[in-house]
Design a protein around this motif. Structure first.
Motif, PDB file in Angstrom:
ATOM      1  N   LEU A 574      60.530  17.620   8.219  1.00  0.00           N
ATOM      2  CA  LEU A 574      62.093  17.361   8.574  1.00  0.00           C
ATOM      3  C   LEU A 574      62.748  18.335   9.301  1.00  0.00           C
ATOM      4  O   LEU A 574      64.107  18.323   9.875  1.00  0.00           O
ATOM      5  N   ASP A 575      62.194  19.662   9.012  1.00  0.00           N
ATOM      6  CA  ASP A 575      63.148  20.705   9.592  1.00  0.00           C
ATOM      7  C   ASP A 575      62.842  20.951  11.137  1.00  0.00           C
ATOM      8  O   ASP A 575      61.620  20.910  11.524  1.00  0.00           O
ATOM      9  N   MET A 576      63.714  21.015  11.746  1.00  0.00           N
ATOM     10  CA  MET A 576      63.667  21.039  13.358  1.00  0.00           C
ATOM     11  C   MET A 576      62.981  22.329  13.862  1.00  0.00           C
ATOM     12  O   MET A 576      62.023  22.323  14.454  1.00  0.00           O
ATOM     13  N   ALA A 577      63.361  23.446  13.129  1.00  0.00           N
ATOM     14  CA  ALA A 577      62.709  24.784  13.351  1.00  0.00           C
ATOM     15  C   ALA A 577      61.274  24.552  13.189  1.00  0.00           C
ATOM     16  O   ALA A 577      60.289  25.095  13.935  1.00  0.00           O
ATOM     17  N   GLY A 578      60.825  24.112  12.077  1.00  0.00           N
ATOM     18  CA  GLY A 578      59.296  23.889  11.678  1.00  0.00           C
ATOM     19  C   GLY A 578      58.790  23.276  12.541  1.00  0.00           C
ATOM     20  O   GLY A 578      57.542  23.635  12.841  1.00  0.00           O
ATOM     21  N   GLN A 579      59.304  22.160  13.153  1.00  0.00           N
ATOM     22  CA  GLN A 579      58.771  21.256  14.283  1.00  0.00           C
ATOM     23  C   GLN A 579      58.658  22.043  15.700  1.00  0.00           C
ATOM     24  O   GLN A 579      57.569  21.840  16.059  1.00  0.00           O
ATOM     25  N   VAL A 580      59.603  22.624  15.948  1.00  0.00           N
ATOM     26  CA  VAL A 580      59.491  23.602  16.954  1.00  0.00           C
ATOM     27  C   VAL A 580      58.487  24.490  16.974  1.00  0.00           C
ATOM     28  O   VAL A 580      57.485  24.762  17.783  1.00  0.00           O
ATOM     29  N   SER A 581      58.250  25.062  15.953  1.00  0.00           N
ATOM     30  CA  SER A 581      57.172  26.026  15.659  1.00  0.00           C
ATOM     31  C   SER A 581      55.891  25.672  15.784  1.00  0.00           C
ATOM     32  O   SER A 581      54.954  26.116  16.442  1.00  0.00           O
ATOM     33  N   MET A 582      55.699  24.418  15.205  1.00  0.00           N
ATOM     34  CA  MET A 582      54.244  23.839  15.347  1.00  0.00           C
ATOM     35  C   MET A 582      54.034  23.286  16.609  1.00  0.00           C
ATOM     36  O   MET A 582      52.836  23.728  17.091  1.00  0.00           O
ATOM     37  N   ILE A 583      54.835  22.844  17.276  1.00  0.00           N
ATOM     38  CA  ILE A 583      54.576  22.502  18.692  1.00  0.00           C
ATOM     39  C   ILE A 583      54.235  23.688  19.667  1.00  0.00           C
ATOM     40  O   ILE A 583      53.369  23.842  20.293  1.00  0.00           O
ATOM     41  N   LEU A 584      55.050  24.743  19.497  1.00  0.00           N
ATOM     42  CA  LEU A 584      54.818  26.056  20.076  1.00  0.00           C
ATOM     43  C   LEU A 584      53.425  26.698  19.803  1.00  0.00           C
ATOM     44  O   LEU A 584      52.814  27.130  20.626  1.00  0.00           O
ATOM     45  N   CYS A 585      53.021  26.585  18.437  1.00  0.00           N
ATOM     46  CA  CYS A 585      51.812  26.989  18.022  1.00  0.00           C
ATOM     47  C   CYS A 585      50.453  26.170  18.734  1.00  0.00           C
ATOM     48  O   CYS A 585      49.676  26.920  19.040  1.00  0.00           O
ATOM     49  N   CYS A 586      50.826  24.883  18.712  1.00  0.00           N
ATOM     50  CA  CYS A 586      49.856  24.068  19.543  1.00  0.00           C
ATOM     51  C   CYS A 586      49.545  24.230  20.933  1.00  0.00           C
ATOM     52  O   CYS A 586      48.498  24.561  21.388  1.00  0.00           O
ATOM     53  N   THR A 587      50.792  24.486  21.559  1.00  0.00           N
ATOM     54  CA  THR A 587      50.788  24.801  22.834  1.00  0.00           C
ATOM     55  C   THR A 587      50.168  25.973  23.286  1.00  0.00           C
ATOM     56  O   THR A 587      49.450  26.336  24.264  1.00  0.00           O
ATOM     57  N   TRP A 588      50.632  27.221  22.506  1.00  0.00           N
ATOM     58  CA  TRP A 588      49.930  28.380  22.682  1.00  0.00           C
ATOM     59  C   TRP A 588      48.524  28.421  22.469  1.00  0.00           C
ATOM     60  O   TRP A 588      47.880  28.907  23.168  1.00  0.00           O
ATOM     61  N   ALA A 589      47.898  27.482  21.387  1.00  0.00           N
ATOM     62  CA  ALA A 589      46.512  27.444  21.304  1.00  0.00           C
ATOM     63  C   ALA A 589      45.843  26.666  22.364  1.00  0.00           C
ATOM     64  O   ALA A 589      44.772  27.265  22.684  1.00  0.00           O
ATOM     65  N   LEU A 590      46.398  25.902  23.039  1.00  0.00           N
ATOM     66  CA  LEU A 590      45.896  25.286  24.087  1.00  0.00           C
ATOM     67  C   LEU A 590      45.926  26.179  25.391  1.00  0.00           C
ATOM     68  O   LEU A 590      44.605  26.147  26.098  1.00  0.00           O
ATOM     69  N   VAL A 591      46.811  26.981  25.527  1.00  0.00           N
ATOM     70  CA  VAL A 591      46.780  28.147  26.716  1.00  0.00           C
ATOM     71  C   VAL A 591      45.710  29.014  26.501  1.00  0.00           C
ATOM     72  O   VAL A 591      44.813  29.412  27.326  1.00  0.00           O
ATOM     73  N   ALA A 592      45.574  29.506  25.020  1.00  0.00           N
ATOM     74  CA  ALA A 592      44.462  30.334  24.702  1.00  0.00           C
ATOM     75  C   ALA A 592      43.230  29.756  25.077  1.00  0.00           C
ATOM     76  O   ALA A 592      42.408  30.507  25.611  1.00  0.00           O
ATOM     77  N   GLU A 593      42.944  28.621  24.498  1.00  0.00           N
ATOM     78  CA  GLU A 593      41.674  27.983  24.672  1.00  0.00           C
ATOM     79  C   GLU A 593      41.390  27.902  26.193  1.00  0.00           C
ATOM     80  O   GLU A 593      40.345  28.045  26.637  1.00  0.00           O
ATOM     81  N   ALA A 594      42.336  27.401  26.978  1.00  0.00           N
ATOM     82  CA  ALA A 594      41.935  27.487  28.521  1.00  0.00           C
ATOM     83  C   ALA A 594      41.766  28.802  29.148  1.00  0.00           C
ATOM     84  O   ALA A 594      40.671  28.986  30.005  1.00  0.00           O
ATOM     85  N   SER A 595      42.607  29.782  28.512  1.00  0.00           N
ATOM     86  CA  SER A 595      42.097  31.231  29.218  1.00  0.00           C
ATOM     87  C   SER A 595      40.774  31.801  28.748  1.00  0.00           C
ATOM     88  O   SER A 595      40.209  32.248  29.415  1.00  0.00           O
ATOM     89  N   GLN A 596      40.431  31.120  27.544  1.00  0.00           N
ATOM     90  CA  GLN A 596      39.119  31.658  27.048  1.00  0.00           C
ATOM     91  C   GLN A 596      37.865  31.059  28.103  1.00  0.00           C
ATOM     92  O   GLN A 596      36.960  31.608  28.398  1.00  0.00           O
TER      93      GLN A 596
END
Length: 601
Positions: A574-596
């Motif tokens: 329910l924490d907005m900061a936690g939700q933002v962090s999760m979405i950012l981590c996922c998008t960063w993982a997508l970019v890292a996988e695409a770069s690999q």
């Protein structure tokens, strides 16, 4: 299954040819021509014996195996939950454990399908299958979300945090494990305990699925099969000189045994089938000529020969590994058992056979098999829509396109409804993987060798992206359960101007990798790779994404919701900061996988 269709067509070919043969005179009025009562009795006895083999001496029912496999899979997930909270649990070990769990879930699918044919009319069995289907979907979602979370959480910070939070995490895991085990027992029992309620299961709307019937590959299989059977029947009906007999259904029957839905790799598979047909034919006739006497030792020898040969051939046919010879051996196993059984199971005799007699019997069956292989190869070559390499590339491109569209919708504030896509993506990727293995085996002739290693790396990257997407979907919906619509807090921070740049970089990166891979796999000539001229190769997506994230974090921290919720909510979901962090981590993982994947290209 496919084998049922094959033997149905093979049997039909013999009766159809007998109907067309003017020499057959046992058709009177409206009666059936040559009604083989003995043949029907033999089939009934064979089916009964097959059922008895699953019941005696100990019943081996698919519904029991499905229950056992469901309990084992649930316990495996519980063990991963407990181990994942330990500081010394490595990411590689968790991935290996979850891969075993995924394999167990695929096995559970097969047991559930077979249980329908065993006792599908019994209501309790239907309930068990429906509940196990829901349980399997839940286990798949839990596995995907666990992989998504730990793909971005392992490291020194994770080790330190788990040491401090272990008492609280352990309590949550213990309670969740008890609930999951309780739900598994409900599913295995086929009924709800303690007046619990479950949502209605998804059921098909009818016995005909238009999307399957109108599928391009399915229609291609229908057209190719019709052409093969028609040409093979005409060849057997007309014959040729003394080389091929007239009114002989052997060519059509052999062609029916060689039908397949796969499009690529027709050469090796057809030659393997021809080898199985020839070896089985010769073996059957040789054994009959040596042991087909009307005596007790003749019966015993023939029985032992057919049992050992069929058992060995079917083992090769059903062996999923490459120990017994790979795809060619599996293709030859069924035909070898079929033709050898036909040769051995003849009326016993006291006549002495010579080598010429044996080869005379084998000759026409071998000719029919050779003609069937030629017809199958010719029709597949002419009517196949595309090569397996093209189909694999297109299937993979469509899967990546779905990932790109879903990510774009998740990060777009105007899209309010979210539906799960991980199941659809898993099916698409499984299909792409099967086509990739067919592309490995198909003859390339003048084309460049299939880039199998590159395609394998691309499949691994796509799998990681799918898992990450699962975490993004569950983190974006209200309450964490799909079907509730996009969360209000998710819409709030995706409306920020700085987040539009984050979304733009992620989507363009995925589109770039999709185009790059399609260009690399589609090029089959020896000239310089067209993908090397793509101007996007000089673009620093990682740097752009890092700069966009930095600007977004600075802006989102100025939002009043972030400061107001600090310490005011009792759950990170329910924490907005936690939700933002999760979405950012996922998008960063997508970019890292695409770069690999770009580096692999």
């Amino acid at each position: 299954g496919m084998n049922a269709r094959i033997f149905c067509l093979s049997t039909f070919a013999f009766h159809w040819m007998e109907f067309m043969n003017p020499a057959v005179t046992d058709c009177v009025g409206t009666q059936l021509c040559s009604l083989k009562v003995g043949e029907l009795v033999s089939v009934a006895i064979a089916c009964g014996v097959a059922l008895l083999c699953n019941i005696l001496p100990t019943p081996s029912l698919a519904v029991w195996k499905a229950r056992t496999k469901a309990r084992e899979t649930t316990q495996c997930l519980v063990n991963v939950w407990m181990d994942a909270a330990r500081a010394d649990y490595r990411q590689e070990q968790m991935v290996a454990d979850l891969k075993k769990m995924k394999a167990a879930l695929e096995t559970l699918d097969g047991y559930m399908l077979h249980s329908y044919y065993e006792f599908g009319l019994i209501r309790s069995v239907r309930n068990i299958r429906e509940f196990l289907s829901r349980l399997k979907r839940t286990l798949n979602e839990s596995t995907d979300r666990l992989l998504c979370t730990w793909n971005t959480c392992f490291g020194a910070a994770h080790d330190e945090m788990m040491t401090r939070l272990w008492p609280q995490v352990r309590d949550v895991i213990v309670d969740a494990s008890k609930l999951l085990i309780h739900c598994t027992e409900i599913a295995c029992g086929g009924k709800v305990l303690d007046h619990d309620t479950l949502p209605a299961a998804e059921v098909p709307t009818g016995i005909f699925e238009r999307t399957v019937l109108a599928d391009r590959n399915h229609l291609s299989f229908v057209v190719r099969s019709f052409a093969i059977m028609l040409l093979a029947f005409v060849a057997g009906f007309c014959g040729h000189s003394k080389t091929m007999l007239t009114y002989d259904a052997g060519t059509a029957a052999a062609a029916a045994l060689m039908l397949r839905k796969a499009i690529g790799s027709s050469g090796p598979r057809n030659f393997g089938r021809l080898r199985g047909a020839v070896i089985g034919t010769i073996f059957g006739h040789v054994v009959f000529s040596m042991a087909g006497w009307c005596s007790w030792w003749g019966y015993l020898t023939s029985g032992l020969a057919i049992f050992s040969w069929v058992a060995t051939s079917m083992f090769n046919h059903a062996d999923p590994s490459d120990v017994t010879g790979g795809m060619e051996a599996r293709a030859a196993g069924l035909l070898s058992a079929y033709f050898a059984s036909n040769g051995i199971m003849e009326q016993c005799t006291t006549e002495v056979f010579t080598v010429n007699d044996v080869m005379g019997k084998s000759y026409f069956m071998i000719i029919n098999s050779l003609a069937a292989v030629f017809l199958v190869f010719a029709v597949d070559t002419v009517l196949a829509p595309e090569t397996a390499a093209h189909l694999a590339t297109n299937a993979y491109s469509r899967a990546i396109k779905v990932i790109t569209e879903v990510v774009s919708d998740l990060l777009k504030p105007t899209v309010l409804e979210i539906r799960p896509h991980t199941g659809e993506l898993a099916i698409r990727m499984r299909k792409a993987g099967l086509l990739g293995r067919q592309a490995e085996a198909e003859p390339r002739l003048w084309r460049n060798p299939w880039r199998g290693l590159l395609f394998g790396d691309a499949m691994i990257s796509a799998t990681n992206m799918r898992v990450t997407l699962s975490g993004m979907e569950h983190s974006s919906v209200e309450g964490g359960r799909l079907g509730g619509g996009k969360a209000d807090k998710m819409r709030a921070f995706t409306k920020l101007q700085s987040f539009a740049q984050v979304r733009k970089v992620v989507v363009e990166m995925l589109e770039h990798v999709e185009d790059l891979l399609d260009s690399a796999l589609s090029q089959e000539t020896g000239e310089v790779m067209h993908a090397l001229g793509n101007p996007q190769l000089r673009r620093d997506f990682n740097g752009e994404f890092a700069a966009a994230v930095k600007g977004f974090v600075a802006e989102v921290n100025r939002m009043p919701e972030i400061s107001q919720e600090r310490g005011a909510v009792n759950s990170l979901e329910l924490d907005m900061a936690g939700q933002v962090s999760m979405i950012l981590c996922c998008t960063w993982a997508l970019v890292a996988e695409a770069s690999q994947l770009q580096r692999c290209l």
